[in-house]
Design a protein around this motif. Sequence first.
Motif, PDB file in Angstrom:
ATOM      1  N   MET A   1       3.942   1.648  -0.892  1.00  0.00           N
ATOM      2  CA  MET A   1       4.745   1.834  -2.104  1.00  0.00           C
ATOM      3  C   MET A   1       3.962   2.586  -3.190  1.00  0.00           C
ATOM      4  O   MET A   1       4.525   3.397  -3.928  1.00  0.00           O
ATOM      5  CB  MET A   1       5.235   0.479  -2.636  1.00  0.00           C
ATOM      6  N   ILE A   2       2.666   2.320  -3.272  1.00  0.00           N
ATOM      7  CA  ILE A   2       1.848   3.056  -4.251  1.00  0.00           C
ATOM      8  C   ILE A   2       1.761   4.533  -3.840  1.00  0.00           C
ATOM      9  O   ILE A   2       1.852   5.439  -4.676  1.00  0.00           O
ATOM     10  CB  ILE A   2       0.433   2.427  -4.367  1.00  0.00           C
TER      11      ILE A   2
ATOM     12  N   LYS B   1       0.833  -1.201   0.000  1.00  0.00           N
ATOM     13  CA  LYS B   1       0.000   0.000   0.000  1.00  0.00           C
ATOM     14  C   LYS B   1       0.874   1.259   0.000  1.00  0.00           C
ATOM     15  O   LYS B   1       0.660   2.178  -0.797  1.00  0.00           O
ATOM     16  CB  LYS B   1      -0.897  -0.036   1.246  1.00  0.00           C
TER      17      LYS B   1
ATOM     18  N   LEU C   1       4.813   6.322  -4.925  1.00  0.00           N
ATOM     19  CA  LEU C   1       4.777   6.725  -6.340  1.00  0.00           C
ATOM     20  C   LEU C   1       4.006   8.030  -6.499  1.00  0.00           C
ATOM     21  O   LEU C   1       4.395   8.912  -7.270  1.00  0.00           O
ATOM     22  CB  LEU C   1       4.133   5.627  -7.199  1.00  0.00           C
ATOM     23  N   HIS C   2       2.908   8.160  -5.750  1.00  0.00           N
ATOM     24  CA  HIS C   2       2.123   9.401  -5.820  1.00  0.00           C
ATOM     25  C   HIS C   2       2.916  10.589  -5.292  1.00  0.00           C
ATOM     26  O   HIS C   2       2.916  11.659  -5.893  1.00  0.00           O
ATOM     27  CB  HIS C   2       0.822   9.253  -5.016  1.00  0.00           C
TER      28      HIS C   2
END
Lengths: 282, 282
Positions: free
Chosen positions: B33-34, B31, B37-38
């Motif tokens: 890691m996403i 979770k 990215l944001h």
Amino acid sequence: MKAFPDCLPCQVTAALKTLRKATNDETVVSKVMIEVLHILSDYGYGVPPPRVFREIMRRIKAETGNPDPYSRDKEEQNKRALSLYEDLKGKVKGAEDPFHEVLLISSGGNLIDAVIEDRVSGGLGSLGSFLIDDYPDLRKELRRASRLLIVGDNAGEVITDRLMIEEIRQRWEGEIVYAVRGAPTLNDVTLGDIQGLGLEELCSILSTGDDTPGVVLELCSEEFREAFEAADVIIAKGQGNFETLEELKDPRIFFLLWAKCEPIVRYLGLDRSGPVLLRSRP
Amino acid sequence: MKAFPDCLPCQVTAALKTLRKATNDETVVSKVMIEVLHILSDYGYGVPPPRVFREIMRRIKAETGNPDPYSRDKEEQNKRALSLYEDLKGKVKGAEDPFHEVLLISSGGNLIDAVIEDRVSGGLGSLGSFLIDDYPDLRKELRRASRLLIVGDNAGEVITDRLMIEEIRQRWEGEIVYAVRGAPTLNDVTLGDIQGLGLEELCSILSTGDDTPGVVLELCSEEFREAFEAADVIIAKGQGNFETLEELKDPRIFFLLWAKCEPIVRYLGLDRSGPVLLRSRP
């Protein structure tokens, strides 16, 4: 195999490497890298990594105007692999079980660059042994098969696939189809990349009709899907084909790869990287 | 120094490494890691990389509930560095110019792990020489200064900073303040991490009041900003402090670091990584 968190740094790194091969324009590199982050967060962990990299690769090609960033690498890799051909051929011939030996060599085919640089001591002739070895199954299935589909992977490696096909040809009468990618994606081979490598004389050549660095059937051409459907045995080479095809749980498929990255090693239940010949099971 | 495209794979990799230290819960890792990215795509290239990593680090700490993922690493790194202390002290004493020597050793302070693992042949005593060397300027400025601020960086490295402060103390009468991070961020030192390392007896210790792995003045405490303002000479250690402070073009600042990553090496106009003592210039 769905993407793992470990796939994210790997894909961001691969995207940057590809971009730098594709263009010298740092403004484009900067812009596309942000788009890469968006693509990765949009897909998340819902699909296999090569499915995501297809979109990254398409974005890179479109934004840089370079249709084949790995063009020179692929040429170089094939040249290097060809320089090892006679040596490897001799090793296969001299082996106790030449077919088993050539499968091992072909599994290590994308280590060729490391071999040339002497990082794999002893070269492709000393690859150890398979960490998973469904060779008896493959032999049994091939004996009663009449159609074999081999799904290729990288440049360089394709030369070891040629060795494998030559070996199969010697002992088996069926139809052999060798499939390559439908358009450039990473250093995977396309129709253009394998011209003159001697594969055409040994088997039929087919394109997947898609530029995923793996095989996502829904995205492939009708022609490829028919060939896939018609095959009695399928040998799928490399990590990308494993990641995309293992979900089918199709026992016709034998994955022949060097398990290199941590997520795949773990997913396969291995404790280290190495060669694998794995039959897909329902 | 604003972020470069090369910073993205590096930060994604660092985020994953930090997450794995912070928790064993792969659902949380996936979770966050996403979210990483944001954060990276939101900030883009508008700020220095440590400014972005502050947000990543905060997210990791909040979502894992682990306030200090590098706690054990820092302890270990300080222990290892302490084991080299006497040896390094001897090297400084025996040098032709002990102050210059200790600056070189302190610039290589965050290579200590590599030294212990014998990857830096000859240890911290054989670091070559500065690729950029504003030593004459530093000596001149120190002579007329009465307040020196040293901004610390990593664990382990802090022991080489102690050597540097001991050396300065011997030849200089002014006030020395050593600043650490306001809260855990990567393996950077905080007030808690440097207790018992012998720094308190040599100088005043101050926290930046912020957990950027660098110094963003607007985010620091009033107390730190005053100390920063009051300093006549500032020695800023490591890449993170360089990335965040070089934009000030403040000639009081001397950056003392091992230029390790490609973007910084290029930004400094160097052709390889190595030790740097660079005076900031308007």
